[in-house]
Design an enzyme around this catalytic site. Structure first.
Site: not given
Ligand code: 9MR
Length: 356
Positions: A164, A273
């Site tokens: 990102e 994802e």
């Molecule tokens: O699913 C993840 C969530 O449990 C965390 O709190 C969050 C923190 O920002 O990150 C989420 O996973 C993310 C992933 O690492 C990168 N792409 C977006 C995902 C959803 O936010």
């Protein structure tokens, strides 16, 4: 038409086994799974995994191992987990997930080395005011990738190296790393990861860049420059956090065109994802679930035709999904419900994988 529900899949599988091996049709035969169907196509089907249900819920473990051939740590491979204290790497939580994967013949997508979220406070401080932020980022990347390198007991062959890094407008995102190191941090991150494990396949991963538009144009241009500059980047992850309802998922033609132009750079393309929000749609529950199944089917079908090699969901059961916490609304974005029963989305994915 063949429906790969657990029950009818059992019957269809039993009939098939009986006709090919002479077994009695009433003998128990293992159900056909997403994993079997993906294996037959030579692609990986994956899910993001959370530590707590993996430790505590039998149905979570069973479903994961049965239906998926790839896992991604939803959180515990991120910097705030593996290097909470400077210089002390703690892999106990990620190792547990990697060991589960190894025990069940699943591969692992490493996620993620460089991101603007889930960094320990000390690392944010080093990036902001430290003397050697590049050294800190390099040491983090090398520490994690070396732990899981190809000749380690449980290797991680694929990494989301940078996550990102661009904005929705296609600009370089203003992050701790862009501020500390300038835009060159991306190429450096890939080079450091490559040094740590020359066998690993290194990916750039982002959201909202699945179809055609400003952001995906920028992702494509950035990757073209990195590849052209000889930077060791091997693939791109399309996150695919989408929803039902008009405009909440990319069109098939845009998605296919985007995958094609990325592959033309010599890159491998993974869906990393995927989930499909229900809250973006309208109508009664049953019609939303049907719409969701259609979105899963359309996107998987387009991706298979376009030559993607790995298709990962961000979780698999509605009992454990980031969406309700993030949106503040109940949802049900995944193919298994909260009781681990298969939803219409599951059957849609199975049908597409089976080529029906
Ligand atoms: O699913 C993840 C969530 O449990 C965390 O709190 C969050 C923190 O920002 O990150 C989420 O996973 C993310 C992933 O690492 C990168 N792409 C977006 C995902 C959803 O936010």
């Amino acid at each position: 038409t063949t429906r790969f529900t657990r029950r009818t899949g059992l019957l269809a599988g039993a009939a098939l086994a009986a006709s090919t091996s002479g077994a009695r049709a009433d003998e128990a035969v293992a159900p056909i799974t997403l994993r079997d169907l993906a294996d037959a196509r030579g692609i990986r089907i994956g899910a993001a995994v959370a530590s707590r249900p993996l430790a505590n819920e039998l149905a979570y473990r069973d479903t994961l191992a049965r239906e998926f051939s790839s896992v991604t740590c939803e959180n515990v491979m991120k910097p705030s987990f593996v290097q909470a204290t400077p210089g002390y790497f703690d892999f106990h939580a990620s190792d547990a997930i990697v060991a589960f994967a190894a025990a069940h013949g699943m591969t692992v997508r490493g996620h993620t080395l460089v991101w603007h979220q889930q960094n320990p406070a000390w690392l944010e401080r080093v990036a902001a005011v430290g003397e050697n932020p590049a050294g800190a980022l390099r040491d983090h990347i090398v520490g994690v990738v070396r732990h899981y390198r190809n000749d380690s007991p449980a290797p991680v062959p694929v990494w989301d190296v940078v996550n990102e890094a661009l904005t929705d407008n296609g600009l370089m995102r203003d992050t701790l790393w862009s501020r500390a190191l300038g835009p060159g941090y991306l190429a450096d991150a890939f080079r450091w990861a490559h040094e740590a494990d020359p066998d690993a396949r290194l990916f750039y991963n982002d959201f909202g860049a699945e179809g055609l538009g400003r952001k995906s144009n920028a992702v494509h241009a950035m990757l073209r420059d990195l590849v052209g500059g000889g930077v060791p980047v091997h693939g791109v992850g399309l996150q695919m956090h989408v929803g039902i309802g008009h405009g909440h998922a990319p069109s098939g033609t845009d998605l296919a065109a985007n995958i094609a132009r990325l592959r033309a750079l010599g890159l491998e393309v993974h869906v990393t994802e995927m989930d499909v929000k229900l809250q973006t749609g309208t109508g009664p529950d049953a019609s939303r679930l049907a719409d969701q199944a259609q979105v899963y089917a359309d996107i998987l079908s387009t991706c298979l035709d376009a030559g993607i090699t790995s298709f990962t969901l961000w979780g698999f059961t509605d009992a454990h999904s980031w969406i309700p916490g993030f949106t503040g609304k109940p949802d049900g974005a995944l193919p298994f419900d909260t009781a681990y029963e298969q939803k219409p989305a599951y059957h849609a994915l199975a049908r597409v994988l089976a080529g029906d």
